[in-house]
Design an enzyme around this catalytic site. Sequence first.
Site, PDB file in Angstrom:
ATOM      1  CG  ASP A  31      -2.107   0.880   1.134  1.00 30.24           C
ATOM      2  OD1 ASP A  31      -3.230   0.384   1.320  1.00 30.24           O
ATOM      3  OD2 ASP A  31      -1.937   2.093   0.843  1.00 30.24           O
ATOM      4  CB  THR A  35      -6.630   6.769   0.020  1.00 26.21           C
ATOM      5  OG1 THR A  35      -6.447   5.511  -0.633  1.00 26.21           O
ATOM      6  CG2 THR A  35      -6.702   7.862  -1.026  1.00 26.21           C
ATOM      7  CB  ALA A  72      -8.714   1.054  -6.853  1.00 19.68           C
ATOM      8  CE1 TYR A 138     -13.496   2.957  -8.338  1.00 20.09           C
ATOM      9  CE2 TYR A 138     -15.892   2.875  -8.424  1.00 20.09           C
ATOM     10  CZ  TYR A 138     -14.708   2.389  -7.939  1.00 20.09           C
ATOM     11  OH  TYR A 138     -14.712   1.343  -7.062  1.00 20.09           O
ATOM     12  CE  LYS A 142     -11.773  -0.405  -8.831  1.00 16.21           C
ATOM     13  NZ  LYS A 142     -11.042  -1.326  -7.964  1.00 16.21           N
ATOM     14  CG  PHE A 166     -24.324  -3.635  -5.626  1.00 10.65           C
ATOM     15  CD1 PHE A 166     -23.596  -4.629  -6.289  1.00 10.65           C
ATOM     16  CD2 PHE A 166     -25.347  -3.024  -6.313  1.00 10.65           C
ATOM     17  CE1 PHE A 166     -23.899  -5.002  -7.607  1.00 10.65           C
ATOM     18  CE2 PHE A 166     -25.671  -3.400  -7.627  1.00 10.65           C
ATOM     19  CZ  PHE A 166     -24.943  -4.385  -8.268  1.00 10.65           C
TER      20      PHE A 166
HETATM   21  N1  UFG Z   1     -25.753  10.888  -0.633  1.00 13.10           N
HETATM   22  C1  UFG Z   1     -26.441  11.968  -0.105  1.00 13.10           C
HETATM   23  N2  UFG Z   1     -25.749  12.865   0.639  1.00 13.10           N
HETATM   24  C2  UFG Z   1     -24.406  12.742   0.883  1.00 13.10           C
HETATM   25  C3  UFG Z   1     -23.723  11.627   0.328  1.00 13.10           C
HETATM   26  C4  UFG Z   1     -24.433  10.724  -0.424  1.00 13.10           C
HETATM   27  O1  UFG Z   1     -27.651  12.124  -0.309  1.00 13.10           O
HETATM   28  O2  UFG Z   1     -23.833  13.610   1.555  1.00 13.10           O
HETATM   29  C5  UFG Z   1     -26.525   9.935  -1.442  1.00 13.10           C
HETATM   30  C6  UFG Z   1     -26.014   9.784  -2.851  1.00 13.10           C
HETATM   31  O3  UFG Z   1     -26.512  10.815  -3.659  1.00 13.10           O
HETATM   32  C7  UFG Z   1     -26.554   8.404  -3.205  1.00 13.10           C
HETATM   33  C8  UFG Z   1     -26.487   7.645  -1.872  1.00 13.10           C
HETATM   34  O4  UFG Z   1     -26.396   8.652  -0.860  1.00 13.10           O
HETATM   35  O5  UFG Z   1     -27.883   8.525  -3.606  1.00 13.10           O
HETATM   36  C9  UFG Z   1     -25.292   6.737  -1.738  1.00 13.10           C
HETATM   37  O6  UFG Z   1     -24.138   7.498  -2.070  1.00 13.10           O
HETATM   38  P1  UFG Z   1     -22.657   7.007  -1.747  1.00 13.10           P
HETATM   39  O7  UFG Z   1     -21.736   8.085  -2.205  1.00 13.10           O
HETATM   40  O8  UFG Z   1     -22.583   6.561  -0.337  1.00 13.10           O
HETATM   41  O9  UFG Z   1     -22.500   5.716  -2.646  1.00 13.10           O
HETATM   42  P2  UFG Z   1     -22.721   5.543  -4.223  1.00 13.10           P
HETATM   43  O10 UFG Z   1     -23.955   4.726  -4.372  1.00 13.10           O
HETATM   44  O11 UFG Z   1     -22.645   6.795  -4.973  1.00 13.10           O
HETATM   45  O12 UFG Z   1     -21.385   4.804  -4.599  1.00 13.10           O
HETATM   46  C10 UFG Z   1     -21.115   3.458  -4.275  1.00 13.10           C
HETATM   47  C11 UFG Z   1     -19.640   3.258  -4.079  1.00 13.10           C
HETATM   48  C12 UFG Z   1     -18.877   3.644  -5.307  1.00 13.10           C
HETATM   49  C13 UFG Z   1     -19.391   2.848  -6.440  1.00 13.10           C
HETATM   50  C14 UFG Z   1     -20.878   2.985  -6.557  1.00 13.10           C
HETATM   51  C15 UFG Z   1     -21.434   2.050  -7.541  1.00 13.10           C
HETATM   52  O13 UFG Z   1     -19.244   4.019  -2.990  1.00 13.10           O
HETATM   53  O14 UFG Z   1     -17.512   3.390  -5.133  1.00 13.10           O
HETATM   54  O15 UFG Z   1     -21.510   2.680  -5.332  1.00 13.10           O
HETATM   55  O16 UFG Z   1     -22.509   2.644  -8.168  1.00 13.10           O
HETATM   56  F1  UFG Z   1     -18.843   3.276  -7.583  1.00 13.10           F
END
Ligand code: UFG
Length: 318
Positions: A31, A35, A72, A138, A142, A166
């Site tokens: 690593d 991060t 990553a 991203y 992948k 997920f």
């Molecule tokens: N969200 C909010 N407020 C915030 C942060 C997030 O409403 O402050 C919402 C986002 O809009 C989304 C949900 O919470 O609707 C989940 O968001 P995350 O950022 O926690 O996770 P994502 O679903 O965007 O992303 C995750 C992984 C990514 C991956 C993706 C696959 O963290 O690495 O799923 O679609 F790419």
Amino acid sequence: MKLLVTGGAGYVGSVCAARLLESGHEVVVVDDLSTGHEDAVPDGARLVRADIGEVAGELLAEGFDGVLHFAAKSLVGESMVDPAKYWDGNVLTSLRLLAAMREHGTPRLVFSSTAATYGEPDQVPIVESAPTRPTNTYGATKLAIDHAITSYAKAHGLAAVSLRYFNVAGAYGRFGERHTTETHLIPIVLQVAMGTRERISIYGADYPTADGTCVRDYIHVLDLAAAHLLALDHAVKGEHQVYNLGTGTGFSNKQVVEACREVTGHPIPAEFADRRAGDPATLVASSAAATAALGWTPERTDLRTIVSDAWEFTRARG
Ligand code: UFG
């Protein structure tokens, strides 16, 4: 087995490294700590502080039974404004790792792929044969690595498994999520409960879902780790297997905030904000293939359990 864990100082990598050690494997973590955190590397693992793309050949020459490749760049937003960081940091680095594995005859690979390879789904739950149309860089990087792994498995006899995560959440004791730039919903909501953030902005209230907020499939990091151990055992020479990992149940952003209120006892002020670019309305996995092929069944599927473990970790760190 003697295993190389790239990114083993990060969130998912450190939990998996800990579980591999507890299962009796020998673990070397590589690593660059860009991060990850040095104190997240579990006791008993040897840490090599380096970029895997630069040291893969030298390290694998030692002789390993397999590689678990977590290292990553993983911020969706950043990947859109600085794509080179993702094409170099994810794709180039992984190609160097694959070349070194081939050169030194490392037989097994378990790769951290993502639901982001699918993009906006036509149908949920998402199965592995669904179209892959990533909506961000991203996810595209992948997916490119997944394609490279398929070629290496076919041409060079690599035994490979890609696991498409997920929404990973929860913690395992002192191993949990602590990103310098936090973008994920549960850790951000818990920051509000800790008092380090005033309120949560929920991005979008007009999605075509039951309550208008996005729906995601939250998988406990320990269940995810269990799938990695099973994948190592079920990897087959010359084959590249790809599995989705989720629970098959979606929770809306509103439900997540409500669960965090229940677990923490904090009112967690919330406001609705504009949609975040690139967010699909609903992402829920079908993990039927992982269950059938690996014998994997997630056990910590209750959202409150997931949030409780994350909360315990967050509070312990203060
Ligand atoms: N969200 C909010 N407020 C915030 C942060 C997030 O409403 O402050 C919402 C986002 O809009 C989304 C949900 O919470 O609707 C989940 O968001 P995350 O950022 O926690 O996770 P994502 O679903 O965007 O992303 C995750 C992984 C990514 C991956 C993706 C696959 O963290 O690495 O799923 O679609 F790419």
